[in-house]
Design a protein around this motif. Structure first.
Motif, mmCIF file in Angstrom:
data_model
loop_
_atom_site.group_PDB
_atom_site.id
_atom_site.type_symbol
_atom_site.label_atom_id
_atom_site.label_comp_id
_atom_site.label_asym_id
_atom_site.label_seq_id
_atom_site.Cartn_x
_atom_site.Cartn_y
_atom_site.Cartn_z
ATOM 1 N N GLU A 166 0.715 -1.873 -0.215
ATOM 2 C CA GLU A 166 -0.040 0.291 -0.106
ATOM 3 C C GLU A 166 1.038 1.309 -0.412
ATOM 4 O OE1 GLU A 166 -4.098 0.344 1.886
ATOM 5 O OE2 GLU A 166 -2.818 1.205 3.315
ATOM 6 N N ILE A 167 0.496 2.147 -0.796
ATOM 7 C CA ILE A 167 1.510 3.186 -1.421
ATOM 8 C C ILE A 167 0.529 4.316 -0.286
ATOM 9 C CG2 ILE A 167 2.623 5.065 -2.468
ATOM 10 C CD1 ILE A 167 3.838 2.595 -2.622
ATOM 11 N N GLN A 168 1.013 5.236 0.783
ATOM 12 C CA GLN A 168 0.470 5.788 1.562
ATOM 13 C C GLN A 168 0.330 7.457 0.768
ATOM 14 O OE1 GLN A 168 -0.339 4.867 4.527
ATOM 15 N NE2 GLN A 168 0.165 3.514 3.547
ATOM 16 N N GLY A 169 -0.407 8.366 1.420
ATOM 17 C CA GLY A 169 -0.928 9.232 0.746
ATOM 18 C C GLY A 169 -1.144 9.226 -0.534
ATOM 19 N N VAL A 170 -1.226 8.161 -1.756
ATOM 20 C CA VAL A 170 -1.662 8.097 -3.074
ATOM 21 C C VAL A 170 -3.481 7.759 -3.048
ATOM 22 C CG1 VAL A 170 -0.768 7.583 -5.152
ATOM 23 C CG2 VAL A 170 0.923 8.301 -3.038
ATOM 24 N N GLY A 171 -3.947 8.029 -3.892
ATOM 25 C CA GLY A 171 -5.104 7.475 -4.331
ATOM 26 C C GLY A 171 -4.769 7.116 -5.492
ATOM 27 N N HIS A 172 -5.644 6.827 -6.478
ATOM 28 C CA HIS A 172 -5.684 6.036 -7.744
ATOM 29 C C HIS A 172 -5.229 6.586 -8.839
ATOM 30 C CE1 HIS A 172 -7.124 2.924 -10.706
ATOM 31 N NE2 HIS A 172 -7.594 3.524 -11.200
ATOM 32 N N ALA A 173 -4.159 6.278 -9.467
ATOM 33 C CA ALA A 173 -3.331 4.916 -9.061
ATOM 34 C C ALA A 173 -1.665 5.638 -8.784
ATOM 35 C CB ALA A 173 -3.830 4.134 -9.781
ATOM 36 N N PRO A 174 -0.707 5.167 -7.643
ATOM 37 C CA PRO A 174 0.498 5.936 -8.399
ATOM 38 C C PRO A 174 1.042 5.407 -9.118
ATOM 39 C CG PRO A 174 -0.252 3.785 -6.083
ATOM 40 C CD PRO A 174 -1.599 3.864 -7.700
ATOM 41 N N THR A 175 1.528 6.690 -10.030
ATOM 42 C CA THR A 175 2.443 6.927 -11.020
ATOM 43 C C THR A 175 3.608 6.018 -11.057
ATOM 44 O OG1 THR A 175 3.449 8.644 -10.208
ATOM 45 C CG2 THR A 175 1.834 8.950 -11.208
#
Length: 295
Positions: free
Chosen positions: A267-276
């Motif tokens: 899980e990438i914190q502070g990111v929504g859809h989608a991690p780049t």
């Protein structure tokens, strides 16, 4: 600096032939191939940072899915659907693995690119040997899908690049924090200048038509089919989720971790859809799974 080679492959659909453009990074003779496929309105350029970082190990192939970027548009907009994209990717894989007897690849798919990979990986004798699903799963939130469908279909024109870049930044805020240079890169990849001087998004706005055709009944059928596909996957799988994602809920991600290929979950914190997958920390997650953890 490592740079990409621009290539294309001819694909077919019930409406005729179309060319799909792709970027290729790394040693052209390298039999280790990584295919990276973007989200619904994005392009191959999204993976430039990841491709540069992994081209020491792989030949990295990043297509513009039909109707986006340098690829040709489909004559029938009703064919802008995952089954057509899967068929195109089978053609692409046959091209880029032509000198490899096994014809296998590793796969990174963001959003729509993950759905394409999920379906392809579910097939018997699939060419995919390791799979990364970036913020996508078998459950597609209806509100998020409606948001995406509405965004896709807007016929927006910008008087200059800067105005277009601000628009892209605003609608892409869920990607999380990026530098101004990174936002300009993300905008520059998906904006193109028309002969009259206006700037537009570099895709066929008719991509929105299949979204408009989705009924609640169809959505339920699609979800059941996606779960069945996910459960059929047998290759090692990594599931990446943006902590704030409105398309892949934490509950769905946890359910995915319990069934099918039982993917590793990051899980990438502070990111929504989608991690780049542009930043070193995110690239390291992908590298660790694809390369460092192989047995």
């Amino acid at each position: 600096m490592v740079e990409a080679r621009l290539k294309s492959v001819q694909c077919s659909s019930p409406a005729g032939l179309h060319r799909m453009a792709y970027k290729e990074w790394g040693d052209p003779a390298n039999p280790r191939v990584l295919v990276c496929v973007h989200g619904v309105t994005r392009v191959a350029g999204d993976f430039d940072a990841l491709a540069r970082a992994l081209s020491d190990h792989y030949r990295v192939v990043c297509p513009d899915v039909a109707g986006r970027g340098r690829s040709e548009r489909l004559r029938d907009p009703g064919l802008y659907v995952v089954p057509q994209y899967v068929a195109d990717m089978v053609t692409l894989i046959a091209r880029v693995t032509a000198n490899d007897e096994e014809g296998t690849v590793h796969w990174v798919g963001t959003s729509m690119g993950g759905l394409i990979g999920m379906i392809l990986a579910s097939f018997e004798n699939s060419p995919i040997r390791r799979l990364v699903l970036n913020d996508i799963g078998p459950v597609l939130d209806p509100a998020a899908m409606a948001r995406i469908g509405e965004y896709i279909g807007q016929d927006v024109r910008f008087p200059d690049f800067e105005t277009g870049a601000r628009f892209v930044k605003d609608v892409s805020s869920s990607f999380g924090p990026h530098s101004e240079d990174e936002w300009r890169k993300l905008a520059g990849d998906v904006l193109v200048q028309e002969p009259d001087g206006a700037w537009v998004r570099h895709y066929d706005i008719k991509l929105a038509r299949p979204f408009a055709a989705i009924t609640p009944e169809r959505a339920q059928q699609d979800q059941a089919a996606l779960w069945a596909a996910f459960d059929a996957i047998r290759c090692p799988t990594l599931l990446i989720r943006g902590e704030l994602s409105d398309l892949l809920s934490r509950a769905t991600a946890e359910e995915m971790a319990r069934r099918g290929p039982k993917p590793q979950l990051a899980e990438i914190q502070g990111v929504g859809h989608a991690p780049t997958l542009m930043h070193a920390q995110q690239i390291a997650i992908v590298r660790n799974f694809l390369i460092n953890n192989q047995t």
